[in-house]
Design a protein around this motif. Structure first.
Motif, mmCIF file in Angstrom:
data_model
loop_
_atom_site.group_PDB
_atom_site.id
_atom_site.type_symbol
_atom_site.label_atom_id
_atom_site.label_comp_id
_atom_site.label_asym_id
_atom_site.label_seq_id
_atom_site.Cartn_x
_atom_site.Cartn_y
_atom_site.Cartn_z
ATOM 1 N N TYR A 37 -39.859 3.983 -5.961
ATOM 2 C CA TYR A 37 -39.333 5.707 -5.524
ATOM 3 C C TYR A 37 -37.930 5.212 -6.531
ATOM 4 O O TYR A 37 -37.239 5.808 -6.957
ATOM 5 C CB TYR A 37 -40.073 6.954 -5.389
ATOM 6 C CG TYR A 37 -40.626 8.119 -5.970
ATOM 7 C CD1 TYR A 37 -39.071 8.141 -7.179
ATOM 8 C CD2 TYR A 37 -40.933 9.000 -5.876
ATOM 9 C CE1 TYR A 37 -39.389 9.478 -7.756
ATOM 10 C CE2 TYR A 37 -41.505 10.281 -6.213
ATOM 11 C CZ TYR A 37 -40.621 10.384 -7.522
ATOM 12 O OH TYR A 37 -40.738 11.465 -8.249
ATOM 13 N N TRP B 271 -36.162 2.734 -5.276
ATOM 14 C CA TRP B 271 -35.679 1.374 -6.775
ATOM 15 C C TRP B 271 -35.614 2.236 -8.091
ATOM 16 O O TRP B 271 -34.265 1.915 -8.513
ATOM 17 C CB TRP B 271 -37.115 0.970 -6.327
ATOM 18 C CG TRP B 271 -36.258 -0.232 -7.399
ATOM 19 C CD1 TRP B 271 -35.807 -0.804 -8.440
ATOM 20 C CD2 TRP B 271 -36.012 -1.523 -6.606
ATOM 21 N NE1 TRP B 271 -35.287 -2.302 -9.091
ATOM 22 C CE2 TRP B 271 -35.278 -2.855 -8.402
ATOM 23 C CE3 TRP B 271 -35.320 -2.211 -5.053
ATOM 24 C CZ2 TRP B 271 -34.447 -4.004 -7.467
ATOM 25 C CZ3 TRP B 271 -35.344 -2.966 -5.501
ATOM 26 C CH2 TRP B 271 -34.461 -4.127 -5.944
ATOM 27 N N LEU B 272 -36.665 3.026 -8.289
ATOM 28 C CA LEU B 272 -36.548 3.561 -9.928
ATOM 29 C C LEU B 272 -35.536 4.908 -10.193
ATOM 30 O O LEU B 272 -34.725 4.894 -11.496
ATOM 31 C CB LEU B 272 -37.884 3.747 -10.030
ATOM 32 C CG LEU B 272 -38.423 2.345 -10.555
ATOM 33 C CD1 LEU B 272 -40.186 3.314 -10.789
ATOM 34 C CD2 LEU B 272 -38.192 1.874 -11.460
ATOM 35 N N LEU C 243 -31.707 2.442 -9.841
ATOM 36 C CA LEU C 243 -31.705 1.746 -11.056
ATOM 37 C C LEU C 243 -32.372 1.595 -11.876
ATOM 38 O O LEU C 243 -32.110 1.085 -13.392
ATOM 39 C CB LEU C 243 -32.288 0.614 -10.229
ATOM 40 C CG LEU C 243 -31.607 -0.497 -9.187
ATOM 41 C CD1 LEU C 243 -31.720 -1.282 -7.996
ATOM 42 C CD2 LEU C 243 -30.140 -1.438 -10.275
ATOM 43 N N PHE C 244 -32.968 3.030 -12.321
ATOM 44 C CA PHE C 244 -33.872 3.390 -13.666
ATOM 45 C C PHE C 244 -32.156 4.887 -14.293
ATOM 46 O O PHE C 244 -31.834 5.348 -15.332
ATOM 47 C CB PHE C 244 -35.402 3.254 -13.872
ATOM 48 C CG PHE C 244 -35.172 3.466 -15.034
ATOM 49 C CD1 PHE C 244 -34.907 2.735 -16.610
ATOM 50 C CD2 PHE C 244 -36.077 5.803 -15.224
ATOM 51 C CE1 PHE C 244 -35.594 3.192 -17.570
ATOM 52 C CE2 PHE C 244 -36.320 5.202 -17.197
ATOM 53 C CZ PHE C 244 -36.237 4.455 -17.776
ATOM 54 N N ARG D 52 -44.919 13.426 -8.698
ATOM 55 C CA ARG D 52 -45.473 12.237 -9.501
ATOM 56 C C ARG D 52 -45.141 11.937 -11.010
ATOM 57 O O ARG D 52 -45.074 10.942 -10.788
ATOM 58 C CB ARG D 52 -47.422 12.401 -8.844
ATOM 59 C CG ARG D 52 -48.109 11.767 -9.320
ATOM 60 C CD ARG D 52 -49.888 12.033 -9.376
ATOM 61 N NE ARG D 52 -49.880 10.910 -8.772
ATOM 62 C CZ ARG D 52 -50.833 10.434 -10.455
ATOM 63 N NH1 ARG D 52 -50.463 10.697 -11.281
ATOM 64 N NH2 ARG D 52 -51.476 9.567 -10.131
ATOM 65 N N LEU E 234 -42.630 12.421 -12.468
ATOM 66 C CA LEU E 234 -41.169 11.813 -12.002
ATOM 67 C C LEU E 234 -41.648 10.348 -12.293
ATOM 68 O O LEU E 234 -41.282 9.353 -13.231
ATOM 69 C CB LEU E 234 -40.142 12.615 -11.918
ATOM 70 C CG LEU E 234 -39.073 11.482 -11.625
ATOM 71 C CD1 LEU E 234 -38.208 11.683 -13.231
ATOM 72 C CD2 LEU E 234 -37.647 12.095 -11.015
ATOM 73 N N PHE E 235 -42.204 9.969 -11.246
ATOM 74 C CA PHE E 235 -42.324 8.922 -11.118
ATOM 75 C C PHE E 235 -43.152 8.386 -12.309
ATOM 76 O O PHE E 235 -43.374 6.692 -12.347
ATOM 77 C CB PHE E 235 -43.312 8.694 -9.767
ATOM 78 C CG PHE E 235 -43.445 6.965 -8.978
ATOM 79 C CD1 PHE E 235 -42.251 6.060 -8.591
ATOM 80 C CD2 PHE E 235 -44.767 6.576 -8.924
ATOM 81 C CE1 PHE E 235 -41.962 5.075 -8.021
ATOM 82 C CE2 PHE E 235 -44.898 5.777 -8.394
ATOM 83 C CZ PHE E 235 -44.092 5.200 -8.121
ATOM 84 N N MET F 69 -41.456 7.438 -14.913
ATOM 85 C CA MET F 69 -40.028 6.246 -14.494
ATOM 86 C C MET F 69 -40.526 4.615 -15.075
ATOM 87 O O MET F 69 -40.055 4.092 -14.542
ATOM 88 C CB MET F 69 -39.405 6.658 -13.182
ATOM 89 C CG MET F 69 -38.079 7.747 -13.267
ATOM 90 S SD MET F 69 -37.560 7.844 -12.129
ATOM 91 C CE MET F 69 -38.286 7.539 -10.456
ATOM 92 N N TYR G 93 -43.306 4.153 -16.757
ATOM 93 C CA TYR G 93 -43.282 4.048 -18.486
ATOM 94 C C TYR G 93 -42.293 3.961 -19.228
ATOM 95 O O TYR G 93 -42.163 3.220 -20.298
ATOM 96 C CB TYR G 93 -44.824 5.103 -18.737
ATOM 97 C CG TYR G 93 -45.996 4.785 -18.375
ATOM 98 C CD1 TYR G 93 -46.279 3.195 -18.270
ATOM 99 C CD2 TYR G 93 -46.768 5.819 -17.182
ATOM 100 C CE1 TYR G 93 -47.926 3.080 -18.075
ATOM 101 C CE2 TYR G 93 -47.625 5.649 -16.408
ATOM 102 C CZ TYR G 93 -48.234 4.131 -16.938
ATOM 103 O OH TYR G 93 -49.628 3.772 -16.766
ATOM 104 N N ALA G 94 -41.270 4.257 -18.554
ATOM 105 C CA ALA G 94 -40.770 4.661 -19.839
ATOM 106 C C ALA G 94 -39.950 2.980 -20.027
ATOM 107 O O ALA G 94 -39.460 2.614 -20.826
ATOM 108 C CB ALA G 94 -39.397 5.541 -19.346
ATOM 109 N N PRO G 95 -39.359 2.762 -18.964
ATOM 110 C CA PRO G 95 -38.952 0.768 -19.352
ATOM 111 C C PRO G 95 -39.778 0.163 -20.035
ATOM 112 O O PRO G 95 -38.464 -0.197 -20.776
ATOM 113 C CB PRO G 95 -39.107 0.274 -17.686
ATOM 114 C CG PRO G 95 -38.578 1.800 -16.851
ATOM 115 C CD PRO G 95 -39.811 2.066 -17.565
ATOM 116 N N THR H 258 -36.136 -4.917 -11.849
ATOM 117 C CA THR H 258 -36.312 -2.965 -12.236
ATOM 118 C C THR H 258 -37.257 -3.050 -13.296
ATOM 119 O O THR H 258 -38.394 -1.784 -13.632
ATOM 120 C CB THR H 258 -35.267 -1.755 -12.408
ATOM 121 O OG1 THR H 258 -34.214 -2.094 -11.371
ATOM 122 C CG2 THR H 258 -35.253 -0.670 -12.623
ATOM 123 N N CYS I 108 -42.549 -2.551 -13.555
ATOM 124 C CA CYS I 108 -43.308 -1.579 -14.237
ATOM 125 C C CYS I 108 -44.198 -2.504 -14.804
ATOM 126 O O CYS I 108 -45.058 -2.227 -14.901
ATOM 127 C CB CYS I 108 -42.257 -1.304 -15.550
ATOM 128 S SG CYS I 108 -41.063 -0.345 -14.307
#
Lengths: 298, 269
Positions: A13, A15-16, A19-20, B95, B97-98, B101, B103-105, B139, B143
């Motif tokens: 969590y 990390w993202l 870095l995202f 959850r 948001l997680f 994050m 799936y978005a990349p 990063t 994913c």
């Protein structure tokens, strides 16, 4: 025990987030900043040590100047429109090339299928850059395609294909073809063949059975494949910059040039934000399609 | 009633010709004597020799392998954790948001990912080099790993884990001796995917690499912009050969593993 459980969530969590999400917020912030000739070439930075006054100051300095600039200069509009156009038509072409291949694979004897699958997946694992590069030698004026066409007497003068939009279309169709074939093949392969038998027993010709049974049932795969080609093609950089010409406008290339050649970070960031806004609609539609398919399967 | 019509045979032949002829031409002309890449002038392996003497390419290849190894390993650990959390831990704070994050990349254009990471590294004053490329690659590839691993976690029976816990195993023991062996094939393919994505990436690496670290795709891209060269053909041939061997071996191994598991399951039943 509880601690390790929390850690399991916290590490990926965190990390993202760092870095995202944070980088993305920085892009948003810089897109609203002023261009400055300095390093880094943009002005306001949020200095939290200044307390609330600094925060207020920070927000007062933000403006939509860069977005206004994008609407004023028609280069950007043209780039967005031409990216949408190139992505849209290359998706259609990829479908036209990919569907017959997927259909042929689904009709192939069982023992051929793993090998055919392998043949589709192999290019996908091979370097994207190399696959684009391979076309330079084929499409150039003295390239293999022209040699071949002149050799068989179809044309007398070499065609100019490299460094035009046509080369970009060919490049996109070629590199994204596996993304189109695989989902379509997956739906066709799962299809219940007794439906086709029933259609033929009821008097359909093979062609009619295809249009009334196979085509509608392959829809989820076709939709998934189209999104998998359209979404990355829209932001594509490598293909237009290697195969396209100076007249090929694609937004990924514009962003790259704003950043690396013009060093205009705020405008590059604004271009990125608008590209993302354009992508949100197909992405949401794609997610819905995937969700619907999962529910239909489960 | 699946049968190949003449139309199917034609479309398969043309389709695979379209997919493979460009790569075949590339491979054939890497053995061309002439510097002109479109005119055949006899067989030669001299471009491979040139390539092996080209220090800039060798350095870039070494940097690329290091980046790919570290980023894919890190991405596999983080991605597996993320998959486990998403599939096994029902609801927890943030959850949505997680998972967003995660799936978005996957759908984010590379130019945007690259730009945003570069701006972050500059904002925090991190010098660009191998480390920043590793962070960037980890990063986005974590994913992909997480998607691959969670698709395996969803299909396997949670009661196996519960049984281990009932029999007195700690959560870690249950994960190590029950869950991990079952999801291992997915974890390995996730690692391979992350490794190839990293080897292949040009755009994100161009943004996040500093002058001190150049990866192979960056090097290839800058020389390809000047036109086709037999050295690049030789390099491409080597890469294609490695990937093809890797993919074919991996698929044979996983096929054997699947057959063995099926036999074991049949024996158990």
């Amino acid at each position: 025990m509880r601690f390790t459980r929390h850690l399991l969530v916290a590490i990926p969590y965190g990390w993202l987030l760092v870095l995202f999400l944070v980088p993305f917020l920085i892009v948003l912030k810089i897109s609203l900043s002023d261009t400055a000739i300095a390093i880094p070439p943009y002005t306001p930075t949020l200095d939290l040590s200044g307390g609330w006054a600094a925060v207020r100051d920070f927000f007062s300095q933000l403006d939509f100047e860069n977005f206004v600039f994008l609407t004023d200069d028609d280069l950007y509009w043209k780039a967005y429109l031409s990216s949408l156009q190139i992505a849209f038509f290359s998706t259609i072409f990829t479908l036209l090339v990919g569907f017959p291949i997927a259909y042929g694979m689904a009709n192939a004897p069982d023992e051929w299928r793993p090998a055919l699958m392998m043949l589709v997946i192999l290019p996908f694992w091979t370097s994207f850059l190399i696959r684009v590069y391979a076309w330079i030698g084929i499409l150039s004026t003295e390239g293999f395609l022209n040699q071949f066409l002149i050799g068989i007497g179809l044309i007398s003068e070499p065609l100019t294909i490299l460094n035009t939009d046509i080369a970009v279309y060919i490049g996109i169709v070629y590199t994204y073809l596996p993304f189109m074939i695989l989902p379509i093949y997956a739906t066709l392969e799962r299809m219940d063949v007794s439906l086709l038998e029933a259609a033929e027993d009821l008097g359909c010709s093979r062609r009619q059975a295809f249009w009334y049974v196979t085509a509608p049932l392959s829809r989820p795969g076709v939709i998934a494949g189209c999104f998998l080609v359209f979404i990355p093609a829209l932001g594509e950089f490598v293909i237009p910059s290697l195969l396209g010409g100076s007249g090929t406008l694609m937004i990924g290339k514009v962003l790259w040039e704003e950043f690396f050649s013009n060093r205009d970070w705020p405008v590059a960031s604004a271009v990125a934000i608008i590209l993302l806004l354009i992508l949100i609609i197909p992405i949401i539609l794609f997610q819905r399609n995937q969700q619907a398919q999962r529910e239909a399967d489960g | 009633m699946r049968r190949l019509s003449p139309f199917n045979i034609v479309s398969l032949t043309l389709g695979f010709a379209f997919l493979y002829i460009p790569m075949l031409i590339l491979i054939i002309f890497s053995f061309n004597e002439s510097k002109l890449v479109t005119v055949w002038a006899g067989f030669s392996t001299k471009w491979y020799g040139e390539l092996l003497r080209n220090e800039a390419f060798l350095d870039a290849a070494w940097v690329t392998l290091q980046v790919a190894f570290f980023s894919s390993t890190l991405a596999t650990v983080l991605g597996t954790m993320a998959a486990y959390v998403l599939v096994r831990r029902g609801r927890f704070f943030g959850r949505t948001l997680f998972s967003g994050m995660i799936y978005a990349p996957l759908v984010m254009p590379e130019v945007i990912t690259g730009l945003s990471l570069l701006l972050l590294f500059i904002a925090i004053g991190l010098d660009r080099g191998v480390l920043t490329i590793v962070l960037a690659h980890t990063t986005f590839s974590m994913c992909y790993v997480s998607v691959v691993v969670s698709s395996r976690l969803i299909t396997f029976d949670e009661s196996l884990e519960e049984a281990a816990l009932d029999l007195g195993a700690t959560q870690w023991d249950a994960f190590k001796s029950v869950t991990l062996p079952i999801i291992a094939p997915a974890v390995i393919s996730g690692w391979l995917l992350a490794f190839t994505l990293s080897l292949d990436d040009l755009v994100i690496a161009s943004f996040t690499a500093g002058p001190s670290a150049t990866t192979l795709p960056i090097k290839i891209f800058s020389s390809v912009r000047l036109g086709v060269s037999p050295e690049i053909n030789a390099l491409s041939t080597i890469i294609i050969a490695i990937v093809a061997t890797g993919v074919i071996t991996a698929s044979i191994i996983s096929k054997r593993a699947i057959t063995r598991r099926q036999q074991e399951e049949q024996a158990a039943a």
